[in-house]
Design a protein around this motif. Structure first.
Motif, mmCIF file in Angstrom:
data_model
loop_
_atom_site.group_PDB
_atom_site.id
_atom_site.type_symbol
_atom_site.label_atom_id
_atom_site.label_comp_id
_atom_site.label_asym_id
_atom_site.label_seq_id
_atom_site.Cartn_x
_atom_site.Cartn_y
_atom_site.Cartn_z
ATOM 1 N N GLU A 1 -8.634 -0.153 8.305
ATOM 2 C CA GLU A 1 -8.724 -1.609 8.427
ATOM 3 C C GLU A 1 -8.287 -2.335 7.165
ATOM 4 O OE1 GLU A 1 -12.667 -2.626 9.653
ATOM 5 O OE2 GLU A 1 -12.306 -2.101 11.764
ATOM 6 N N GLN A 2 -8.429 -1.715 6.008
ATOM 7 C CA GLN A 2 -8.018 -2.355 4.767
ATOM 8 C C GLN A 2 -6.505 -2.386 4.605
ATOM 9 O OE1 GLN A 2 -10.366 -3.896 2.885
ATOM 10 N NE2 GLN A 2 -11.688 -3.222 4.565
ATOM 11 N N GLU A 3 -5.807 -1.647 5.454
ATOM 12 C CA GLU A 3 -4.354 -1.545 5.323
ATOM 13 C C GLU A 3 -3.604 -2.143 6.510
ATOM 14 O OE1 GLU A 3 -2.794 2.200 3.369
ATOM 15 O OE2 GLU A 3 -4.752 2.927 4.062
ATOM 16 N N ARG A 4 -4.287 -2.980 7.298
ATOM 17 C CA ARG A 4 -3.589 -3.647 8.395
ATOM 18 C C ARG A 4 -4.171 -5.026 8.620
ATOM 19 N NH1 ARG A 4 -7.167 -2.917 12.952
ATOM 20 N NH2 ARG A 4 -8.338 -0.957 12.747
ATOM 21 N N GLY A 5 -3.324 -5.892 9.171
ATOM 22 C CA GLY A 5 -3.743 -7.225 9.565
ATOM 23 C C GLY A 5 -3.650 -7.358 11.066
ATOM 24 N N CYS A 6 -3.115 -8.487 11.534
ATOM 25 C CA CYS A 6 -3.006 -8.714 12.976
ATOM 26 C C CYS A 6 -1.986 -7.799 13.632
ATOM 27 C CB CYS A 6 -2.593 -10.169 13.252
ATOM 28 S SG CYS A 6 -3.827 -11.411 12.789
ATOM 29 N N GLN A 7 -0.897 -7.537 12.936
ATOM 30 C CA GLN A 7 0.246 -6.868 13.557
ATOM 31 C C GLN A 7 0.048 -5.370 13.728
ATOM 32 O OE1 GLN A 7 4.152 -7.703 11.805
ATOM 33 N NE2 GLN A 7 4.640 -5.514 11.950
ATOM 34 N N ALA B 1 -0.350 -14.714 4.607
ATOM 35 C CA ALA B 1 -1.053 -15.997 4.607
ATOM 36 C C ALA B 1 -1.478 -16.366 6.023
ATOM 37 C CB ALA B 1 -0.159 -17.091 4.029
ATOM 38 N N GLY B 2 -2.754 -16.613 6.191
ATOM 39 C CA GLY B 2 -3.297 -16.907 7.514
ATOM 40 C C GLY B 2 -3.572 -15.673 8.347
ATOM 41 N N ASN B 3 -3.312 -14.504 7.792
ATOM 42 C CA ASN B 3 -3.489 -13.236 8.504
ATOM 43 C C ASN B 3 -4.640 -12.442 7.904
ATOM 44 O OD1 ASN B 3 -3.252 -10.682 9.688
ATOM 45 N ND2 ASN B 3 -1.193 -10.300 8.936
ATOM 46 N N ILE B 4 -4.636 -12.282 6.585
ATOM 47 C CA ILE B 4 -5.681 -11.515 5.907
ATOM 48 C C ILE B 4 -6.294 -12.379 4.796
ATOM 49 C CG2 ILE B 4 -4.638 -9.276 6.410
ATOM 50 C CD1 ILE B 4 -3.537 -9.283 3.530
ATOM 51 N N PRO B 5 -7.532 -12.097 4.417
ATOM 52 C CA PRO B 5 -8.130 -12.835 3.293
ATOM 53 C C PRO B 5 -7.370 -12.533 2.003
ATOM 54 C CG PRO B 5 -9.816 -11.717 4.597
ATOM 55 C CD PRO B 5 -8.501 -11.186 5.063
ATOM 56 N N LEU B 6 -7.171 -13.571 1.193
ATOM 57 C CA LEU B 6 -6.454 -13.447 -0.069
ATOM 58 C C LEU B 6 -7.315 -14.013 -1.200
ATOM 59 C CD1 LEU B 6 -3.031 -14.786 1.269
ATOM 60 C CD2 LEU B 6 -3.558 -12.389 0.760
ATOM 61 N N GLN B 7 -7.175 -13.420 -2.380
ATOM 62 C CA GLN B 7 -7.873 -13.884 -3.574
ATOM 63 C C GLN B 7 -6.880 -13.859 -4.741
ATOM 64 O OE1 GLN B 7 -10.877 -15.203 -3.741
ATOM 65 N NE2 GLN B 7 -11.275 -14.873 -1.558
ATOM 66 N N LEU B 8 -5.872 -14.702 -4.647
ATOM 67 C CA LEU B 8 -4.756 -14.624 -5.589
ATOM 68 C C LEU B 8 -5.198 -14.879 -7.027
ATOM 69 C CD1 LEU B 8 -1.887 -16.386 -3.600
ATOM 70 C CD2 LEU B 8 -2.446 -13.949 -3.717
ATOM 71 N N HIS B 9 -6.085 -15.826 -7.218
ATOM 72 C CA HIS B 9 -6.519 -16.101 -8.596
ATOM 73 C C HIS B 9 -7.248 -14.892 -9.177
ATOM 74 C CE1 HIS B 9 -8.031 -18.209 -12.114
ATOM 75 N NE2 HIS B 9 -9.180 -17.615 -11.875
ATOM 76 N N TYR C 1 6.692 -6.325 6.626
ATOM 77 C CA TYR C 1 7.101 -6.959 7.886
ATOM 78 C C TYR C 1 7.355 -5.962 9.004
ATOM 79 C CZ TYR C 1 12.060 -5.663 8.093
ATOM 80 O OH TYR C 1 13.236 -4.968 8.237
ATOM 81 N N TYR C 2 7.818 -4.755 8.688
ATOM 82 C CA TYR C 2 8.232 -3.800 9.715
ATOM 83 C C TYR C 2 7.056 -2.959 10.206
ATOM 84 C CZ TYR C 2 11.175 -0.276 12.024
ATOM 85 O OH TYR C 2 11.752 0.556 12.946
ATOM 86 N N SER C 3 6.297 -2.433 9.266
ATOM 87 C CA SER C 3 5.208 -1.523 9.634
ATOM 88 C C SER C 3 3.870 -2.225 9.806
ATOM 89 C CB SER C 3 5.058 -0.438 8.563
ATOM 90 O OG SER C 3 4.592 -1.012 7.343
ATOM 91 N N GLY C 4 3.719 -3.408 9.209
ATOM 92 C CA GLY C 4 2.427 -4.080 9.223
ATOM 93 C C GLY C 4 1.458 -3.567 8.175
ATOM 94 N N GLN C 5 1.923 -2.739 7.235
ATOM 95 C CA GLN C 5 1.065 -2.192 6.193
ATOM 96 C C GLN C 5 0.657 -3.267 5.200
ATOM 97 O OE1 GLN C 5 2.982 0.817 3.774
ATOM 98 N NE2 GLN C 5 1.112 1.316 2.644
ATOM 99 N N VAL C 6 -0.645 -3.338 4.891
ATOM 100 C CA VAL C 6 -1.176 -4.246 3.878
ATOM 101 C C VAL C 6 -1.188 -3.528 2.529
ATOM 102 C CG1 VAL C 6 -3.214 -5.533 3.106
ATOM 103 C CG2 VAL C 6 -2.573 -5.536 5.528
#
Length: 424
Positions: A359-365, A225-233, A195-200
């Motif tokens: 790019e793999q380590e950040r989303g919108c923020q 959720a709604g920020n980056i693609p997820l593949q939880l399964h 939440y603070y740094s925006g690191q994925v």
């Protein structure tokens, strides 16, 4: 992206070429001090209201007025199975199978319900691993679970943070800690996006490493959720939970989502806090004393769905499904790449971006830190000038250009106003 000089023409050219530009009109944009649209960059805190929410809510109110209790079965969207409207939408959003997801409760409630089942500490394996600084609610939840089981958070809450003088957690440090302490870790509970740094975080890699050591793995996806693609399964995580009021635009305090991997779907030996809405649907209304959980994530439900709270989330998730996370991610990266380039061009001496550049380590923020001066004062000057972003103590301005309603022109004006706020 192509290198574009910092100019209004460049920004407008990007907007003209944007295949998602039309979706901005699907949202209410709050006005700024001069009456024109503000520059709204807090989709990571509270997303904007989709215009379709009002009509869908009115339909529920009309059905309530017209049908009373019969609305549970006769409403346009019958209320009794209302949560099932979310099943396919959430499954596609987070990369899950339909029986692995459910819409229920709030985020921290869901985390507690998941820890009842998946945090099973022993004297030899009592610990929970979280990040530092974790979002306070997550830390409170984890510490209270440790105390509830008779252990000591001072000893058994393991925290991993950035190295001294750095802003992000090194993936190698995290993996090394799991390897070193894995024998005593019962649960890894980390965010998808910090939440603070925006690191994925590398959720797939973390799940593999921790589960190999015998730990369960859960993720707080509030900022994912709604920020980056997820593949939880496919990633094999044991559980995840997310709120719906940030990137998912479900409204203040919106009802949350939850994922439980299918390998746990029919495990009735798992301890859980039970409620009647998690009971087998075919016998629920026989009102018997024994609890038989629905197979899958629905089996963790407690109460029947709060219709008026869920409707705005449904309206927004329909939009996400229509647009698709792949298209949203593509635009999101173009927005953040552009903002990074323009900040480097105009304010490299004044502003440090602590969010990873990869790019793999950040989303919108993007999380911004002033190299000199009073960051809080600059944040307040931005607010006075029609820029809605947010401040996180001790020293970060968070800005999240989201692809559904933010424009490249917004970024141009933001950089200009930030420049003015810093230099007075």
């Amino acid at each position: 992206m192509n290198n574009l000089d910092f100019s209004l023409d460049a920004a407008r050219r990007l907007d003209r070429d944007d295949p998602l530009a039309e979706w901005r009109a699907a949202f209410h944009i709050p006005p700024g001090p001069d009456g024109s649209d503000c520059l709204y960059f807090t989709g990571n805190s509270l997303g904007l209201q989709p215009r379709r929410v009002r009509e869908m809510l009115q339909e529920e109110l009309d059905d309530w007025a017209r049908l009373g209790v019969q609305g549970h079965t006769e409403a346009r969207r019958p209320w009794m199975p209302y949560h099932e409207n979310f099943t396919e939408l959430n499954a596609r959003l987070v990369g899950a199978k339909p029986h692995e997801v459910v819409q229920m409760n709030s985020l921290t409630v869901n985390l507690h319900l998941m820890m009842v089942s998946f945090y099973r500490p022993t004297a030899e394996r009592p610990a929970i691993l979280i990040e530092k600084p974790a979002f306070p609610s997550d830390r409170h939840a984890a510490a209270s679970q440790i105390r509830f089981h008779g252990f000591d958070p001072e000893r058994d809450l393991i925290e991993i943070g950035p190295r001294e003088g750095e802003a992000n957690i090194r993936p190698d440090d995290l993996m090394a800690l799991i390897e070193e302490e894995g024998h005593r870790i019962a649960l890894v509970l980390l965010p998808g996006v910090q939440y603070y740094s925006g690191q994925v975080f590398d959720m797939a890699g973390i799940a593999r490493a921790a589960q190999a050591k015998g730990a369960k793995v859960g993720f707080d996806l509030a900022h994912a959720a709604g920020n980056i693609p997820l593949q939880l399964h496919d990633w094999g995580v044991d559980f995840a939970a997310w709120c719906s009021y940030k990137y998912l635009n479900g409204g203040p305090g919106a009802i949350a989502g939850c994922f439980v991997h299918e390998r746990h779907a029919e495990d009735e030996s798992l301890p859980r806090f039970a409620g009647w809405w998690g009971h087998d649907k075919s016998s629920r209304f026989r009102m018997g004393p024994e609890f038989h959980p629905i197979a899958g994530a629905e089996g963790w439900q407690l109460s029947n769905p709060p219709i008026l709270s869920m409707t705005p989330v449904l309206a927004s998730l329909q939009i996400f499904d229509e647009v698709g996370m792949e298209a949203l991610r593509e635009k999101s990266l173009k927005l953040s790449d552009t903002l990074l380039a323009w900040l480097d061009e105009r304010l490299a001496e004044e502003v440090e971006v602590i969010t990873p550049r990869n790019e793999q380590e950040r989303g919108c923020q993007l999380s911004l830190r002033l190299k000199q001066g009073d960051g809080r004062q600059v944040f307040e000057a931005l607010e006075d000038n029609g820029v809605i972003c947010d401040w996180r103590y001790p020293d970060v301005i968070r800005i999240a250009p989201v692809p559904l309603y933010n424009r490249f022109e917004d970024l141009y004006h933001f950089v200009g106003r930030l420049d003015k706020a810093i230099k007075g």
